[in-house]
Design a protein around this motif. Structure first.
Motif, PDB file in Angstrom:
ATOM      1  N   ASP A  53       0.834  -1.201   0.000  1.00 23.50           N
ATOM      2  CA  ASP A  53       0.000   0.000   0.000  1.00 23.50           C
ATOM      3  C   ASP A  53       0.868   1.251   0.000  1.00 23.50           C
ATOM      4  OD1 ASP A  53       0.350   1.269   2.703  1.00 23.50           O
ATOM      5  OD2 ASP A  53      -0.501  -0.605   3.456  1.00 23.50           O
ATOM      6  N   ASP A  54       0.253   2.356  -0.403  1.00 21.36           N
ATOM      7  CA  ASP A  54       0.952   3.638  -0.400  1.00 21.36           C
ATOM      8  C   ASP A  54       0.372   4.535   0.704  1.00 21.36           C
ATOM      9  OD1 ASP A  54      -1.513   4.124  -1.466  1.00 21.36           O
ATOM     10  OD2 ASP A  54      -0.803   5.098  -3.296  1.00 21.36           O
ATOM     11  N   GLY A  55       0.007   3.901   1.801  1.00 20.29           N
ATOM     12  CA  GLY A  55      -0.530   4.628   2.947  1.00 20.29           C
ATOM     13  C   GLY A  55       0.570   5.277   3.773  1.00 20.29           C
ATOM     14  N   GLU A  56       0.241   5.636   5.005  1.00 22.08           N
ATOM     15  CA  GLU A  56       1.143   6.499   5.774  1.00 22.08           C
ATOM     16  C   GLU A  56       2.401   5.810   6.311  1.00 22.08           C
ATOM     17  OE1 GLU A  56      -2.033   6.367   9.519  1.00 22.08           O
ATOM     18  OE2 GLU A  56      -1.894   8.094   8.169  1.00 22.08           O
ATOM     19  N   GLY A  57       2.435   4.493   6.280  1.00 24.77           N
ATOM     20  CA  GLY A  57       3.650   3.809   6.727  1.00 24.77           C
ATOM     21  C   GLY A  57       3.703   3.659   8.235  1.00 24.77           C
ATOM     22  N   ILE A  58       4.685   2.892   8.696  1.00 21.92           N
ATOM     23  CA  ILE A  58       4.812   2.557  10.121  1.00 21.92           C
ATOM     24  C   ILE A  58       6.241   2.845  10.571  1.00 21.92           C
ATOM     25  CG2 ILE A  58       4.634   0.676  11.820  1.00 21.92           C
ATOM     26  CD1 ILE A  58       2.903  -0.805   9.627  1.00 21.92           C
ATOM     27  N   PRO A  59       6.418   3.600  11.658  1.00 21.96           N
ATOM     28  CA  PRO A  59       7.774   3.854  12.162  1.00 21.96           C
ATOM     29  C   PRO A  59       8.490   2.538  12.501  1.00 21.96           C
ATOM     30  CG  PRO A  59       6.168   5.304  13.223  1.00 21.96           C
ATOM     31  CD  PRO A  59       5.385   4.303  12.436  1.00 21.96           C
ATOM     32  N   LYS A  60       9.773   2.510  12.177  1.00 24.84           N
ATOM     33  CA  LYS A  60      10.597   1.301  12.294  1.00 24.84           C
ATOM     34  C   LYS A  60      10.504   0.601  13.644  1.00 24.84           C
ATOM     35  CE  LYS A  60      14.708   0.893   9.448  1.00 24.84           C
ATOM     36  NZ  LYS A  60      14.076   1.709   8.372  1.00 24.84           N
ATOM     37  N   GLU A  61      10.476   1.394  14.727  1.00 24.34           N
ATOM     38  CA  GLU A  61      10.540   0.785  16.054  1.00 24.34           C
ATOM     39  C   GLU A  61       9.315  -0.084  16.356  1.00 24.34           C
ATOM     40  OE1 GLU A  61      10.497   4.049  15.385  1.00 24.34           O
ATOM     41  OE2 GLU A  61       9.227   5.161  16.787  1.00 24.34           O
ATOM     42  N   HIS A  62       8.239   0.110  15.601  1.00 23.31           N
ATOM     43  CA  HIS A  62       7.023  -0.676  15.843  1.00 23.31           C
ATOM     44  C   HIS A  62       7.013  -1.995  15.088  1.00 23.31           C
ATOM     45  CE1 HIS A  62       5.081   2.535  18.062  1.00 23.31           C
ATOM     46  NE2 HIS A  62       5.489   3.371  17.129  1.00 23.31           N
ATOM     47  N   LEU A  63       7.808  -2.091  14.040  1.00 21.94           N
ATOM     48  CA  LEU A  63       7.696  -3.250  13.142  1.00 21.94           C
ATOM     49  C   LEU A  63       7.860  -4.589  13.862  1.00 21.94           C
ATOM     50  CD1 LEU A  63       9.439  -1.892   9.918  1.00 21.94           C
ATOM     51  CD2 LEU A  63       6.997  -2.004  10.455  1.00 21.94           C
ATOM     52  N   PRO A  64       8.800  -4.717  14.830  1.00 16.54           N
ATOM     53  CA  PRO A  64       8.965  -6.037  15.469  1.00 16.54           C
ATOM     54  C   PRO A  64       7.764  -6.465  16.313  1.00 16.54           C
ATOM     55  CG  PRO A  64      10.869  -4.625  15.887  1.00 16.54           C
ATOM     56  CD  PRO A  64       9.811  -3.759  15.280  1.00 16.54           C
ATOM     57  N   HIS A  65       6.858  -5.544  16.628  1.00 18.91           N
ATOM     58  CA  HIS A  65       5.753  -5.852  17.549  1.00 18.91           C
ATOM     59  C   HIS A  65       4.404  -5.991  16.877  1.00 18.91           C
ATOM     60  CE1 HIS A  65       8.605  -5.004  20.692  1.00 18.91           C
ATOM     61  NE2 HIS A  65       8.841  -3.833  20.143  1.00 18.91           N
ATOM     62  N   LEU A  66       4.334  -5.690  15.597  1.00 14.65           N
ATOM     63  CA  LEU A  66       3.031  -5.562  14.923  1.00 14.65           C
ATOM     64  C   LEU A  66       2.149  -6.791  15.029  1.00 14.65           C
ATOM     65  CD1 LEU A  66       3.433  -3.750  11.532  1.00 14.65           C
ATOM     66  CD2 LEU A  66       2.717  -2.845  13.743  1.00 14.65           C
ATOM     67  N   PHE A  67       2.765  -7.980  15.073  1.00 14.38           N
ATOM     68  CA  PHE A  67       1.971  -9.212  15.047  1.00 14.38           C
ATOM     69  C   PHE A  67       1.561  -9.667  16.449  1.00 14.38           C
ATOM     70  CE2 PHE A  67       4.473  -9.137  11.131  1.00 14.38           C
ATOM     71  CZ  PHE A  67       3.475  -9.334  10.185  1.00 14.38           C
ATOM     72  N   GLU A  68       1.922  -8.868  17.469  1.00 16.96           N
ATOM     73  CA  GLU A  68       1.507  -9.201  18.835  1.00 16.96           C
ATOM     74  C   GLU A  68       0.041  -8.825  19.031  1.00 16.96           C
ATOM     75  OE1 GLU A  68       4.159  -6.926  21.329  1.00 16.96           O
ATOM     76  OE2 GLU A  68       5.926  -7.879  20.440  1.00 16.96           O
ATOM     77  N   ARG A  69      -0.646  -9.637  19.829  1.00 20.43           N
ATOM     78  CA  ARG A  69      -2.050  -9.342  20.107  1.00 20.43           C
ATOM     79  C   ARG A  69      -2.195  -7.989  20.788  1.00 20.43           C
ATOM     80  NH1 ARG A  69      -4.341 -14.429  23.109  1.00 20.43           N
ATOM     81  NH2 ARG A  69      -2.129 -14.983  23.181  1.00 20.43           N
ATOM     82  N   PHE A  70      -3.163  -7.224  20.356  1.00 21.52           N
ATOM     83  CA  PHE A  70      -3.532  -5.924  20.930  1.00 21.52           C
ATOM     84  C   PHE A  70      -2.490  -4.834  20.703  1.00 21.52           C
ATOM     85  CE2 PHE A  70      -5.474  -9.166  23.830  1.00 21.52           C
ATOM     86  CZ  PHE A  70      -6.746  -9.078  23.300  1.00 21.52           C
ATOM     87  N   TYR A  71      -1.471  -5.115  19.891  1.00 24.26           N
ATOM     88  CA  TYR A  71      -0.455  -4.082  19.653  1.00 24.26           C
ATOM     89  C   TYR A  71      -0.968  -3.082  18.621  1.00 24.26           C
ATOM     90  CZ  TYR A  71       4.013  -1.778  19.183  1.00 24.26           C
ATOM     91  OH  TYR A  71       5.013  -0.845  19.204  1.00 24.26           O
ATOM     92  N   ARG A  72      -0.862  -1.805  18.960  1.00 20.17           N
ATOM     93  CA  ARG A  72      -1.256  -0.765  18.016  1.00 20.17           C
ATOM     94  C   ARG A  72      -0.213   0.329  18.040  1.00 20.17           C
ATOM     95  NH1 ARG A  72      -7.396   0.318  18.725  1.00 20.17           N
ATOM     96  NH2 ARG A  72      -7.346   0.200  16.482  1.00 20.17           N
ATOM     97  N   VAL A  73      -0.022   0.977  16.903  1.00 21.27           N
ATOM     98  CA  VAL A  73       1.090   1.909  16.745  1.00 21.27           C
ATOM     99  C   VAL A  73       0.832   3.214  17.483  1.00 21.27           C
ATOM    100  CG1 VAL A  73       2.294   3.315  15.031  1.00 21.27           C
ATOM    101  CG2 VAL A  73       1.869   0.873  14.588  1.00 21.27           C
ATOM    102  N   ASP A  74      -0.362   3.732  17.314  1.00 19.42           N
ATOM    103  CA  ASP A  74      -0.705   5.017  17.900  1.00 19.42           C
ATOM    104  C   ASP A  74      -2.037   4.831  18.616  1.00 19.42           C
ATOM    105  OD1 ASP A  74      -1.936   7.516  18.317  1.00 19.42           O
ATOM    106  OD2 ASP A  74      -0.826   8.427  16.674  1.00 19.42           O
ATOM    107  N   LYS A  75      -1.984   4.733  19.940  1.00 21.94           N
ATOM    108  CA  LYS A  75      -3.173   4.322  20.697  1.00 21.94           C
ATOM    109  C   LYS A  75      -4.365   5.228  20.432  1.00 21.94           C
ATOM    110  CE  LYS A  75      -0.944   1.739  24.377  1.00 21.94           C
ATOM    111  NZ  LYS A  75       0.338   1.686  23.611  1.00 21.94           N
TER     112      LYS A  75
END
Ligand code: ATP
Ligand code: MG
Length: 155
Positions: A80-102
């Motif tokens: 996708d060409d959406g807003e993207g995700i800051p690098k520090e979040h990438l290792p956690h994305l697949f964890e349950r209930f993890y969200r980038v910007d609460k």
């Protein structure tokens, strides 16, 4: 559930049809017709639907669904060409209930379970999933699954 051969091109086109009504942007599908995987078509559809829903929430204008065979594996990419995700979040994305910007993510709805479900479904299919992203440019989720032949012809 008994896994069945699923043609990846059909799967991608079905998801595109499903999202056509709710998404104003473009969804492009690119996959060779002879690429098949084995699995539960409803679960695999759910994987793609979760990834598309995320791309749309991230304000994508164009979503690319691509697949190709790679020997014994099949690779599928959702770009996708959406807003993207800051690098520090990438290792956690697949964890349950993890969200980038609460605050922002709560506003947009959802519980932070989508990607945990994606990962669980893919692992149950012998697959792997990973993510690449750049803020301001977009995000690509890729997954691999074991390749399958087409279904046997009817007797
Ligand atoms: P749910 O899927 O349960 O409705 P959710 O979408 O917030 O809620 P996930 O799908 O697990 O949860 O995604 C986790 C977080 O990762 C999201 O909240 C979002 O911040 C971020 N994210 C996921 N996919 C993308 C994407 N394509 N672009 C930008 N951010 C994304
Ligand atoms: Mg989600």
């Amino acid at each position: 559930i008994e896994p069945v051969p699923v043609r990846v091109l059909d799967l991608l086109e079905e998801v595109r049809e499903e999202f056509k009504r709710s998404f104003e942007g473009e969804i492009r599908v690119e996959a060779p017709p002879e690429v098949w995987v084995r699995g539960d078509p409803n679960r695999l559809h759910q994987v793609l639907a979760n990834l598309l829903a995320n791309a749309i929430k991230a304000k994508a204008k164009t979503i690319h669904l691509k697949a190709f065979g790679l020997g014994e594996r099949v690779l599928v990419r959702v770009e996708d060409d959406g807003e993207g995700i800051p690098k520090e979040h990438l290792p956690h994305l697949f964890e349950r209930f993890y969200r980038v910007d609460k605050a922002r993510d709560r506003e947009r709805g959802g519980s932070g379970l989508g990607l945990a479900i994606v990962k669980a479904i893919l692992e149950a299919h012998g697959g792997e999933v990973w993510v690449e992203s750049e803020v301001g440019k977009g995000t690509a989720f890729s997954f691999s699954l074991p390749a399958s032949g087409p279904p046997p012809p009817p007797p």
